[in-house]
Design a protein around this motif. Structure first.
Motif, PDB file in Angstrom:
ATOM      1  N   MET A 142       0.939  -1.166  -0.121  1.00  0.00           N
ATOM      2  CA  MET A 142      -0.114  -0.132  -0.131  1.00  0.00           C
ATOM      3  C   MET A 142       0.865   1.245   0.061  1.00  0.00           C
ATOM      4  N   TYR A 143       1.969   1.083   0.888  1.00  0.00           N
ATOM      5  CA  TYR A 143       2.646   2.672   0.567  1.00  0.00           C
ATOM      6  C   TYR A 143       3.398   2.597  -0.516  1.00  0.00           C
ATOM      7  N   ALA A 144       4.056   1.391  -1.028  1.00  0.00           N
ATOM      8  CA  ALA A 144       4.642   1.631  -2.396  1.00  0.00           C
ATOM      9  C   ALA A 144       3.726   2.313  -3.357  1.00  0.00           C
ATOM     10  N   TYR A 145       2.294   1.793  -3.367  1.00  0.00           N
ATOM     11  CA  TYR A 145       1.468   2.266  -4.578  1.00  0.00           C
ATOM     12  C   TYR A 145       1.066   3.809  -4.111  1.00  0.00           C
ATOM     13  N   LEU A 146       1.107   4.133  -2.760  1.00  0.00           N
ATOM     14  CA  LEU A 146       0.759   5.647  -2.585  1.00  0.00           C
ATOM     15  C   LEU A 146       1.866   6.593  -2.848  1.00  0.00           C
ATOM     16  N   VAL A 147       3.088   6.102  -2.887  1.00  0.00           N
ATOM     17  CA  VAL A 147       4.193   7.099  -2.815  1.00  0.00           C
ATOM     18  C   VAL A 147       4.056   7.956  -4.083  1.00  0.00           C
ATOM     19  N   PRO A 148       3.967   7.350  -5.247  1.00  0.00           N
ATOM     20  CA  PRO A 148       3.757   8.347  -6.596  1.00  0.00           C
ATOM     21  C   PRO A 148       2.701   9.388  -6.436  1.00  0.00           C
ATOM     22  N   PHE A 149       1.649   9.110  -5.684  1.00  0.00           N
ATOM     23  CA  PHE A 149       0.462   9.954  -5.558  1.00  0.00           C
ATOM     24  C   PHE A 149       0.996  11.138  -4.644  1.00  0.00           C
ATOM     25  N   LEU A 190      -8.443  -4.467  11.921  1.00  0.00           N
ATOM     26  CA  LEU A 190      -8.639  -4.568  10.363  1.00  0.00           C
ATOM     27  C   LEU A 190      -9.684  -3.488   9.742  1.00  0.00           C
ATOM     28  N   VAL A 191     -10.756  -3.501  10.459  1.00  0.00           N
ATOM     29  CA  VAL A 191     -11.567  -2.344   9.964  1.00  0.00           C
ATOM     30  C   VAL A 191     -11.013  -0.948   9.989  1.00  0.00           C
ATOM     31  N   PHE A 192     -10.107  -0.755  11.105  1.00  0.00           N
ATOM     32  CA  PHE A 192      -9.613   0.540  11.165  1.00  0.00           C
ATOM     33  C   PHE A 192      -8.556   0.770   9.966  1.00  0.00           C
ATOM     34  N   MET A 193      -7.772  -0.308   9.673  1.00  0.00           N
ATOM     35  CA  MET A 193      -7.189  -0.414   8.514  1.00  0.00           C
ATOM     36  C   MET A 193      -7.848   0.179   7.248  1.00  0.00           C
ATOM     37  N   ALA A 194      -8.974  -0.470   6.967  1.00  0.00           N
ATOM     38  CA  ALA A 194      -9.906  -0.506   6.047  1.00  0.00           C
ATOM     39  C   ALA A 194     -10.551   1.160   5.890  1.00  0.00           C
ATOM     40  N   SER A 195     -10.735   1.535   7.072  1.00  0.00           N
ATOM     41  CA  SER A 195     -11.263   3.035   6.961  1.00  0.00           C
ATOM     42  C   SER A 195     -10.174   3.882   6.701  1.00  0.00           C
ATOM     43  N   ASP A 196      -8.895   3.787   7.323  1.00  0.00           N
ATOM     44  CA  ASP A 196      -7.608   4.516   6.922  1.00  0.00           C
ATOM     45  C   ASP A 196      -7.269   4.696   5.372  1.00  0.00           C
ATOM     46  N   LEU A 197      -7.423   3.337   4.856  1.00  0.00           N
ATOM     47  CA  LEU A 197      -7.509   3.032   3.504  1.00  0.00           C
ATOM     48  C   LEU A 197      -8.111   3.781   2.533  1.00  0.00           C
ATOM     49  N   THR A 198      -9.350   3.913   2.977  1.00  0.00           N
ATOM     50  CA  THR A 198     -10.352   4.696   2.369  1.00  0.00           C
ATOM     51  C   THR A 198      -9.756   6.105   2.211  1.00  0.00           C
ATOM     52  N   ILE A 199      -9.822   6.701   3.476  1.00  0.00           N
ATOM     53  CA  ILE A 199      -9.017   8.100   3.483  1.00  0.00           C
ATOM     54  C   ILE A 199      -7.770   8.387   2.719  1.00  0.00           C
ATOM     55  N   ALA A 200      -6.980   7.508   2.507  1.00  0.00           N
ATOM     56  CA  ALA A 200      -5.560   7.552   1.819  1.00  0.00           C
ATOM     57  C   ALA A 200      -6.024   7.810   0.250  1.00  0.00           C
ATOM     58  N   LYS A 203      -7.982  10.916  -0.482  1.00  0.00           N
ATOM     59  CA  LYS A 203      -7.635  12.210  -0.353  1.00  0.00           C
ATOM     60  C   LYS A 203      -6.443  12.450  -1.116  1.00  0.00           C
ATOM     61  N   PHE A 204      -5.531  11.450  -1.272  1.00  0.00           N
ATOM     62  CA  PHE A 204      -4.610  11.821  -2.323  1.00  0.00           C
ATOM     63  C   PHE A 204      -4.658  11.532  -3.738  1.00  0.00           C
ATOM     64  N   ASN A 205      -6.247  11.510  -4.259  1.00  0.00           N
ATOM     65  CA  ASN A 205      -6.648  11.364  -5.382  1.00  0.00           C
ATOM     66  C   ASN A 205      -6.145  10.198  -6.289  1.00  0.00           C
ATOM     67  N   VAL A 206      -6.220   9.193  -5.611  1.00  0.00           N
ATOM     68  CA  VAL A 206      -5.891   7.958  -6.253  1.00  0.00           C
ATOM     69  C   VAL A 206      -6.962   7.412  -7.151  1.00  0.00           C
ATOM     70  N   PHE A 207      -8.179   7.631  -6.510  1.00  0.00           N
ATOM     71  CA  PHE A 207      -9.351   7.353  -6.920  1.00  0.00           C
ATOM     72  C   PHE A 207     -10.696   7.833  -6.086  1.00  0.00           C
ATOM     73  N   ASP A 208     -11.848   7.996  -6.634  1.00  0.00           N
ATOM     74  CA  ASP A 208     -12.836   8.598  -5.765  1.00  0.00           C
ATOM     75  C   ASP A 208     -13.731   7.321  -5.476  1.00  0.00           C
ATOM     76  N   VAL A 209     -14.398   7.527  -4.106  1.00  0.00           N
ATOM     77  CA  VAL A 209     -15.430   6.514  -3.789  1.00  0.00           C
ATOM     78  C   VAL A 209     -16.697   7.063  -3.496  1.00  0.00           C
ATOM     79  N   GLU A 210     -17.606   6.679  -4.243  1.00  0.00           N
ATOM     80  CA  GLU A 210     -19.137   7.024  -3.679  1.00  0.00           C
ATOM     81  C   GLU A 210     -19.307   6.920  -2.423  1.00  0.00           C
ATOM     82  N   TYR A 211     -19.926   7.826  -1.842  1.00  0.00           N
ATOM     83  CA  TYR A 211     -20.181   7.569  -0.284  1.00  0.00           C
ATOM     84  C   TYR A 211     -18.948   7.369   0.566  1.00  0.00           C
ATOM     85  N   LYS A 212     -17.725   8.102   0.317  1.00  0.00           N
ATOM     86  CA  LYS A 212     -16.529   7.914   0.894  1.00  0.00           C
ATOM     87  C   LYS A 212     -16.621   8.230   2.135  1.00  0.00           C
TER      88      LYS A 212
END
Length: 249
Positions: A142-149, A190-200, A203-212
């Motif tokens: 996840m970190y490696a994927y986020l770094v370019p953004f 695990l649910v905490f990780m899912a929540s933070d993943l959605t934020i990341a 927030k950093f414009n990887v993609f938009d999520v409806e009802y984020k």
């Protein structure tokens, strides 16, 4: 008191404890309902908005303190209190780093709490080592994927190492949560990780999520609830074990 009487007494005690626990949780559910009814994420940043957003977590702080006492401030209650501080910071976009710092400290406190004798676990099986490996590979990927953004952000010099440190701490917390072998604690992490993943991702414009915003806050409150209940249940089981040992002595 023979074995059958003791068993019946224990069942009555569990039922009574469950009813009392539900009553103590009513303020949490009520404050969550108020938050979603007012829909704070769409309102202008204010101290009132920060207070309403943090109130459900503060209710969980009080719940853990009632059941586990003041020492829990250096455990799960302390992590919840730091999380409430993070909630307040994140009301203002310019305080994102400060909010993330509060949550990073919360994960650190949770981690130390999961290492305490209350959550001591037996040796891990192969399946748990596989889970640990999955958690760490997921965090690294996840970190490696986020770094370019992250590098596209004006504050990239701060965000790239800060996000890396945060992911490290939340993966450590989830790993230690798995070590406890307690379903509520593990699912909460695990649910905490899912929540933070959605934020990341949003927030950093990887993609938009409806009802984020709905997803983020629902999973966040659920995660904190499960961690708080897991801590309360662990303390109750510890007390019950002490009572049974006393009766046998």
């Amino acid at each position: 008191m023979d074995i059958l009487e003791t068993s019946a007494y224990d069942r009555r005690q569990r039922r009574n404890t469950t009813c009392v626990l539900f009553l103590y949780l009513l303020p949490f559910f009520a404050s969550c309902a108020i938050y979603f009814y007012l829909w704070i994420p769409d309102s202008a940043p204010s101290l009132l908005a920060a207070g309403i957003k943090a109130t459900p977590i503060l209710c969980l702080v009080l719940l853990v303190l009632i059941y586990n006492g003041g020492w829990s401030l250096v455990g799960v209650a302390g992590g919840l209190l730091l999380s409430a501080g993070g909630d307040c910071c994140l009301i203002w976009p310019e305080l994102f780093i400060h909010g993330m710092g509060c949550f990073a400290l919360a994960h650190l406190v949770y981690s130390f709490s999961f290492l305490s004798s209350r959550f001591s676990a037996t040796s891990s099986s192969v399946s748990f080592f596989i889970l640990y490996l999955i958690l760490w590979l997921f965090g690294i990927g996840m970190y490696a994927y986020l770094v370019p953004f992250l590098q596209l952000d004006p504050e990239a010099d701060v965000l790239v190492p800060a996000i890396g440190g945060y992911i490290l701490l939340i993966v450590i917390m989830a790993t230690l949560a798995a070590r406890t072998r307690r379903p509520l604690i593990l699912l909460g992490s695990l649910v905490f990780m899912a929540s933070d993943l959605t934020i990341a991702l949003t927030k950093f414009n990887v993609f938009d999520v409806e009802y984020k915003k709905h997803i983020i806050m629902t999973t966040y409150y659920l995660a904190q609830l499960m961690i708080a209940l897991g801590d309360v249940k662990a303390a109750q089981e510890e007390d019950a074990d002490d009572i049974h040992k006393w009766k046998r002595s």
